[in-house]
Design an enzyme around this catalytic site. Structure first.
Site, PDB file in Angstrom:
ATOM      1  CG  ASP A  32      -1.974  -1.012   1.191  1.00 31.67           C
ATOM      2  OD1 ASP A  32      -2.084  -1.667   0.128  1.00 31.67           O
ATOM      3  OD2 ASP A  32      -2.698  -1.175   2.185  1.00 31.67           O
ATOM      4  CB  SER A  81      -9.571   8.456  -0.932  1.00 30.75           C
ATOM      5  OG  SER A  81      -8.869   9.247  -1.860  1.00 30.75           O
ATOM      6  CG  LEU A  82      -9.100  10.597   4.296  1.00 29.86           C
ATOM      7  CD1 LEU A  82      -8.772   9.851   5.574  1.00 29.86           C
ATOM      8  CD2 LEU A  82      -9.766  11.924   4.600  1.00 29.86           C
ATOM      9  CD  GLU A 111     -12.302  11.152  13.685  1.00 28.88           C
ATOM     10  OE1 GLU A 111     -12.303  10.447  12.665  1.00 28.88           O
ATOM     11  OE2 GLU A 111     -13.239  11.904  13.998  1.00 28.88           O
ATOM     12  CE  LYS A 113      -6.365   6.348   5.859  1.00 27.36           C
ATOM     13  NZ  LYS A 113      -6.432   4.978   5.378  1.00 27.36           N
ATOM     14  CE  LYS A 322      -2.492   4.193   4.032  1.00 23.25           C
ATOM     15  NZ  LYS A 322      -2.850   3.457   2.855  1.00 23.25           N
ATOM     16  CB  CYS A 417       6.760 -40.646   9.968  1.00 17.84           C
ATOM     17  SG  CYS A 417       5.215 -40.025   9.275  1.00 17.84           S
ATOM     18  CB  CYS A 435       4.275 -38.449  12.611  1.00 17.33           C
ATOM     19  SG  CYS A 435       5.569 -37.413  11.910  1.00 17.33           S
TER      20      CYS A 435
HETATM   21  P1  AMP Z   1      -7.545   5.901   1.741  1.00 14.22           P
HETATM   22  O1  AMP Z   1      -8.490   4.796   1.399  1.00 14.22           O
HETATM   23  O2  AMP Z   1      -6.161   5.404   2.035  1.00 14.22           O
HETATM   24  O3  AMP Z   1      -7.615   7.035   0.777  1.00 14.22           O
HETATM   25  O4  AMP Z   1      -7.996   6.510   3.126  1.00 14.22           O
HETATM   26  C1  AMP Z   1      -9.289   6.992   3.288  1.00 14.22           C
HETATM   27  C2  AMP Z   1     -10.089   5.975   3.993  1.00 14.22           C
HETATM   28  O5  AMP Z   1      -9.693   5.839   5.342  1.00 14.22           O
HETATM   29  C3  AMP Z   1     -11.530   6.359   4.108  1.00 14.22           C
HETATM   30  O6  AMP Z   1     -12.231   6.040   2.959  1.00 14.22           O
HETATM   31  C4  AMP Z   1     -12.002   5.527   5.244  1.00 14.22           C
HETATM   32  O7  AMP Z   1     -12.462   4.299   4.754  1.00 14.22           O
HETATM   33  C5  AMP Z   1     -10.746   5.246   6.047  1.00 14.22           C
HETATM   34  N1  AMP Z   1     -10.810   5.729   7.425  1.00 14.22           N
HETATM   35  C6  AMP Z   1     -10.543   4.967   8.517  1.00 14.22           C
HETATM   36  N2  AMP Z   1     -10.678   5.657   9.647  1.00 14.22           N
HETATM   37  C7  AMP Z   1     -11.061   6.908   9.306  1.00 14.22           C
HETATM   38  C8  AMP Z   1     -11.372   8.081  10.048  1.00 14.22           C
HETATM   39  N3  AMP Z   1     -11.290   8.111  11.389  1.00 14.22           N
HETATM   40  N4  AMP Z   1     -11.733   9.176   9.354  1.00 14.22           N
HETATM   41  C9  AMP Z   1     -11.799   9.145   8.004  1.00 14.22           C
HETATM   42  N5  AMP Z   1     -11.514   8.073   7.248  1.00 14.22           N
HETATM   43  C10 AMP Z   1     -11.148   6.959   7.880  1.00 14.22           C
HETATM   44 ZN    ZN Z   2       4.968 -37.762   9.745  1.00 14.80          ZN
END
Ligand code: AMP
Ligand code: ZN
Length: 692
Positions: A32, A81-82, A111, A113, A322, A417, A435
């Site tokens: 990732d 997404s973030l 928060e 993730k 991340k 064995c 065995c």
């Molecule tokens: P990414 O998929 O890497 O772009 O990261 C965004 C994803 O993080 C979002 O779509 C959520 O599914 C996940 N996520 C997990 N925890 C949180 C959180 N506390 N706030 C926002 N997104 C979150």
């Molecule tokens: Zn064996």
């Protein structure tokens, strides 16, 4: 071709190929972290040279988890997404910049993730109308029926407004470990298992996997002006929030006050605390009960969010940090085969030693043939290994084939064995219970740290006793005349022998939970044993009665135990060799019954069957009350039947109360329930399932 142009082309092609194998073939060719890095690099290049962007650039789509066998529905909120950073420093920079842009004291929430499955829950007229996966951000897969099996998701909420709630569905680590031990193909991590589960066709199968959720965003037309206010309302509606978060403000006291006003539990901190908070959270990662892959910083003030707005794919008011998962490259020198105590044959890669996340790795398990075939791995190949989420290292993929290397295959016979191996599911087994590798494995496990922890009874002692023909099964340990057998043997002086005799004698007094664990029943580790005992199966007699009746339902009624584990326990404990062993140990005086308070939770509800109805002030959602019952050894059911001993009745809830009255079931209100939970010990309620 300019350098930039060439790089954009190369990145686009590479990422397109990765996306394809991930989303279409369901496997990941790249970690990732590396994927995100390449993706971000391409985004940056395209941003500075928009004219060079290819029309089919992989940045033009968010990637999709769409599964055509599940119905597709449109999202009515933006599901983006973030934006990501990879160091705490970058995150701090972002917060500082954003604070300034906010033009007022906006406050920042950090928060965790959660590394799970993104879900959007839509409520219409107070009812859960649909639950959609993220999909491509515009259209998601409808997994409503499956999501309904997750107890902590409210099926109805007390508002008529159209409400959308974003959250992350995940599988707690301990449940994952318990389940994965019996999976035909073990999953690499809880996330993969959760992802597979939520897309099942039969929601009944989903219900067996103890998935859970944390929600983190809510969308509706209301008065709320901050993220904290949104979270607060979500909590009052019965959604499950992650309490591990912090709210930062220039003024710490103000932060604490706002949290208190919202009735939320997180930390109220000052911006000066940011760096140390991020460091502490990063360090806490491996001790959490669920997996996280980073942190998310978010602007608290909703008006400021609106001002900051969105870029193509990301909100500008949030930033993820991340965590790196450490990875390294090395060469597979050889592949060995190990025979475990259950006969399971496990291929292990011997690696050219390499440093990974602070330790040197020279062996890594390859699980089974399927895993090797999936990797297309052979001896001599150069591989990437990683340690995701601080767990055991794994081979992620082959980077380069070794010269003349071909896919490795398990030998057809047990290397110890020479019995022909049999395949069960994804794994291969040596079917010979005599065995030597299995016998030794069972003995080492029984006497070892995870089992009875017998002093002086290490692998060498076991090997010598086996060679001398004195030790063939566990119960022999308590029969051998050690002076007679070991006296005069090289390496076994008088003192050593005395130590063994003493170690063996004192191990006889170990509690039942230890004895049961030490038997090494597949999937029944310390945690599993604790669960069984807490659920009232607190003696060998009771457990064997369930086994002999083939009563899988008694086992699967326990929340954490799935069908597979139940069947595994029953098979293992039905085996005549195992039964002889247990009978022998019992006659030798080992404990076959748990004592009160032996495992945490004191079993004050042992033997009782509770049903819960209505809503509660202190147990919201009401599954929390059910957890309490289970933690103290009781069982819970969803309907009132002849077996029900107690009905916990909150406000509302008419039909169950009526049924309970008809059947003469003891009815308990919330206040009484709390006082029962708070009683100093279980002796205050008797064990017959009656109160007072
Ligand atoms: P990414 O998929 O890497 O772009 O990261 C965004 C994803 O993080 C979002 O779509 C959520 O599914 C996940 N996520 C997990 N925890 C949180 C959180 N506390 N706030 C926002 N997104 C979150
Ligand atoms: Zn064996």
């Amino acid at each position: 071709m300019s350098d930039v142009k060439a790089e954009i082309k190369r990145l686009s092609e590479q990422l397109t190929a990765y996306q394809r194998s991930y989303y279409v073939e369901g496997r990941s060719q790249v970690s990732d972290t590396e994927y995100d890095r390449l993706f971000d690099r391409l985004l940056a290049l395209e941003a500075s040279h928009p004219d060079l962007r290819l029309s089919d650039s992989p940045t033009q789509r968010v990637g999709s988890d769409l599964d055509t066998s599940l119905a597709e529905r449109e999202h009515t909120i933006p599901v983006l997404s973030l934006d990501k950073s990879y160091t705490a420093g970058e995150l701090l920079d972002w917060i500082e910049k954003t604070e300034k842009k906010g033009q007022s004291e906006v406050g920042i929430v950090i928060e965790e993730k959660i590394d799970g499955i993104s879900i959007v829950l839509y409520y219409e007229g107070g009812l859960l109308d649909r639950a959609l996966t993220r999909g491509n951000g515009f259209v998601g897969n409808d997994v409503t029926e499956n999501v309904k099996t997750i107890a902590s998701i409210p099926l109805s909420i007390p508002t008529e407004a159209s409400v959308a709630v974003r959250g992350e569905i995940y599988l707690p680590k301990d449940s994952f470990e318990l389940l994965n031990a019996t999976q035909e193909i073990p999953y690499a991590n809880p996330r993969n298992l959760a992802a597979g589960t939520i897309r099942r066709n039969k929601s009944r199968e989903v219900a067996r996997i103890p998935l859970d959720i944390f929600v983190y965003e809510g969308f509706w037309e209301g008065e709320e002006q901050s993220h904290l206010a949104i979270l607060s309302q979500l909590a009052r509606w019965g959604f499950r929030l992650n309490k591990n978060f912090a709210y930062f403000h220039t003024d710490r006291r103000r932060a604490e006050e706002e949290l208190a006003q919202a009735g939320l539990e997180g930390f109220g901190l000052s911006f000066l605390d940011l760096a140390s908070y991020i460091e502490a959270e990063t360090g806490k990662r491996s001790s959490l009960g669920y997996e996280i892959d980073g942190l998310v910083a978010k602007v608290n003030d909703l008006e400021a969010r609106a001002r900051l707005g969105y870029s193509g794919h990301h909100p500008r008011w949030a930033m993820a940090y991340k965590f790196e998962s450490p990875q390294a490259q090395t060469v597979v020198l050889d592949i060995d085969v190990q025979v475990g105590r259950s006969g399971r044959i496990t291929p292990v890669a011997r690696l050219k030693p390499v440093a990974l996340g602070g330790s040197t790795i020279s062996n890594v398990t390859l699980h089974n043939q399927d895993y090797i075939s999936m990797l297309e791995l052979g001896v001599g190949d150069t591989v990437e290994i990683s340690r995701r989420g601080d767990v055991i290292p794994a081979v992620e993929r082959v980077l380069e084939k070794g010269e003349g290397s071909s896919i490795w295959h398990l030998p057809p016979r047990c290397p110890v064995c020479h019995t022909v191996v049999v395949k069960e599911g994804a794994h291969s087994f040596c079917p010979n219970t005599h065995c030597p590798a299995q016998v030794r494995g069972r003995l080492e496990f029984f006497a070892g740290k995870g089992g009875m922890d017998i002093e002086g009874f290490g692998p060498e002692t076991i090997a010598s006793l086996m060679e001398l023909g004195a030790l063939a099964d566990i119960d022999d340990i308590y029969r051998i005349d050690y002076e007679a057998v070991l006296g005069g043997q090289p390496g076994f002086g008088e003192r050593k022998i005395a130590l063994i005799v003493e170690g063996v004698a004192s191990s006889k007094g170990r509690p039942f939970s230890t004895v049961l664990t030490a038997l090494g029943i597949p999937d029944l580790g310390k945690k599993g044993v604790q669960i069984l005992i807490e659920a009232g199966l607190d003696s060998m007699e009771k457990i064997l009665a369930v086994v002999d009746a083939h009563d899988t339902e008694r086992l699967t009624a326990i929340k954490q135990i799935g069908q597979r584990s139940a069947e595994t326990y029953i098979t293992a404990l039905s085996d005549p060799v195992m039964r002889r062993r247990i009978a022998a140990l019992a006659s030798l005086g080992l404990s076959m019954e748990a004592e009160a308070g032996e495992v945490t939770g004191d079993g004050r509800f042992t033997g009782q069957v509770w049903c819960v109805t209505g809503s509660f002030e202190h147990f919201n959602p009401r599954s929390k009350a059910m957890e309490e019952v289970e933690r103290h050894g009781g069982r819970t059911t969803s309907t009132v039947t002849g077996n029900t001993t107690h009905l916990l009745a909150g406000s509302g809830g008419g039909s169950k109360r009526k049924k309970a009255e008809e059947l003469g079931v003891t009815i308990i209100d919330e206040e009484t329930f709390i006082s029962l939970l708070n009683k100093p010990d279980k002796n205050l309620s008797n064990e017959q399932g009656e109160l007072f």
